[in-house]
Scaffold this active site. Structure first.
Site, short mmCIF file in Angstrom:
data_model
loop_
_atom_site.label_atom_id
_atom_site.label_comp_id
_atom_site.label_asym_id
_atom_site.label_seq_id
_atom_site.Cartn_x
_atom_site.Cartn_y
_atom_site.Cartn_z
N GLU A 1 0.80 -1.22 0.00
CA GLU A 1 0.00 0.00 0.00
C GLU A 1 0.83 1.27 0.00
O GLU A 1 2.06 1.24 0.15
CB GLU A 1 -0.91 0.01 1.24
N ARG B 1 28.03 -2.74 7.66
CA ARG B 1 29.38 -3.17 7.28
C ARG B 1 30.39 -2.03 7.39
O ARG B 1 31.60 -2.28 7.38
CB ARG B 1 29.37 -3.76 5.87
#
Length: 287
Positions: free
Chosen positions: A155, A193
């Site tokens: 949606e 990372r």
């Protein structure tokens, strides 16, 4: 760093959170990763979090109340409810009349989770209208203490979520996905990372493609010859300074061939520019 993902499908996140670099970073205490089901904050017996759009049209729209309530829960802030707004209106009306009541109610409604939190989080809405994500944004987000991602599914969002709650809108590209979970996980992976200690080799994040503004140079490992294909002699020479020069040239060459648009924003030395000119002349000669 703390990262919370607001989603209707927390199970989509948990598998990724416990695997590979994210899982190791989580186990080391480098990052806290949490998936929050905002259906738990629907506030109605049917647990509905969407409704039909005002003005008509197809599809459903995510309601603002469960999203706001879920963010406020994550931040440990008492939610702003209809009852609290009415109480504020009543108290202000006694003190300052109707105008004062309206103003007080508006101020209470605007006291969003962003402004009330002791450490202001970046609240990120994953959506097609958002700014296109890149490594520069990843490095910016990696410096934050707290990120909250809002992921719709199927949606659209009530516009008040955009206007009064989120701090950033991000998109990972010009294509359609079923929900915001996969884009959010993509962003989270690229951010985590970059956290100190998340990677086994701290230079990996620095030399990865895009971190330097260029695509990464080619990599080789054993065996030195495989099916007649040999590793470049330079990499076997043991001359580290020359190897670094070769890698830089290869990164420039690969970027020129595959993503020349990156060169416009890359930080290039005079030698880099000279190398690029030589590479362009070589290409023209072959053409």
């Amino acid at each position: 760093m703390r990262i919370d993902v607001l989603t209707l499908f927390p199970e989509m996140c948990e598998g990724v959170f416990s695997t590979s670099i994210l899982g190791k970073a989580r186990d080391k205490g480098i990052v806290s990763l949490n998936a929050v089901n905002f259906r738990d904050f629907s506030g109605n017996k049917h647990n509905t979090v969407d409704d039909t759009p005002y003005g008509g049209g197809g599809g459903m729209v995510l309601k603002p109340d469960p999203i706001f309530a879920a963010v406020e829960h994550v931040l440990g802030i008492p939610p702003v409810t209809a009852e609290s707004v009415r109480a504020e209106e009543a108290g202000a009306a006694e003190a300052g009349g109707t105008t004062g009541a309206v103003q007080a109610a508006e101020e209470l409604a605007e006291a969003s989770a962003v402004t009330a939190a002791p450490v202001k989080p970046r609240i990120i809405l994953m959506c097609p209208q958002g700014k296109t994500y890149n490594q520069q944004i990843a490095e910016e987000l990696a410096k934050e203490q707290h990120l909250i991602f809002i992921c719709g599914h199927y949606e659209g969002y009530d516009e008040r979520i955009r206007e009064h709650l989120v701090t950033d809108e991000l998109s990972i590209g010009d294509y359609v996905l079923t929900g915001g979970e996969l884009p959010a996980l993509t962003v989270i992976d690229s951010v985590v990372r970059l956290q100190p200690g998340a990677l086994g080799n701290e230079t990996s994040a620095i030399t990865d493609s895009f971190s330097t503004g260029l695509l990464e140079y080619p990599h080789y490992t054993r065996p030195a010859e495989f099916r007649g294909w040999k590793v470049p002699d330079m990499l076997l020479s043991g001359h580290h300074a020359n190897i670094e020069l070769w890698r830089r040239e290869q990164a420039l060459k690969r970027t020129l061939e595959r993503r020349p648009d990156l060169l416009e924003a890359a930080e290039l030395t005079a030698k880099d520019k000279k190398t690029l000119e030589e590479l362009k002349q070589q290409r023209q000669g072959k053409a």
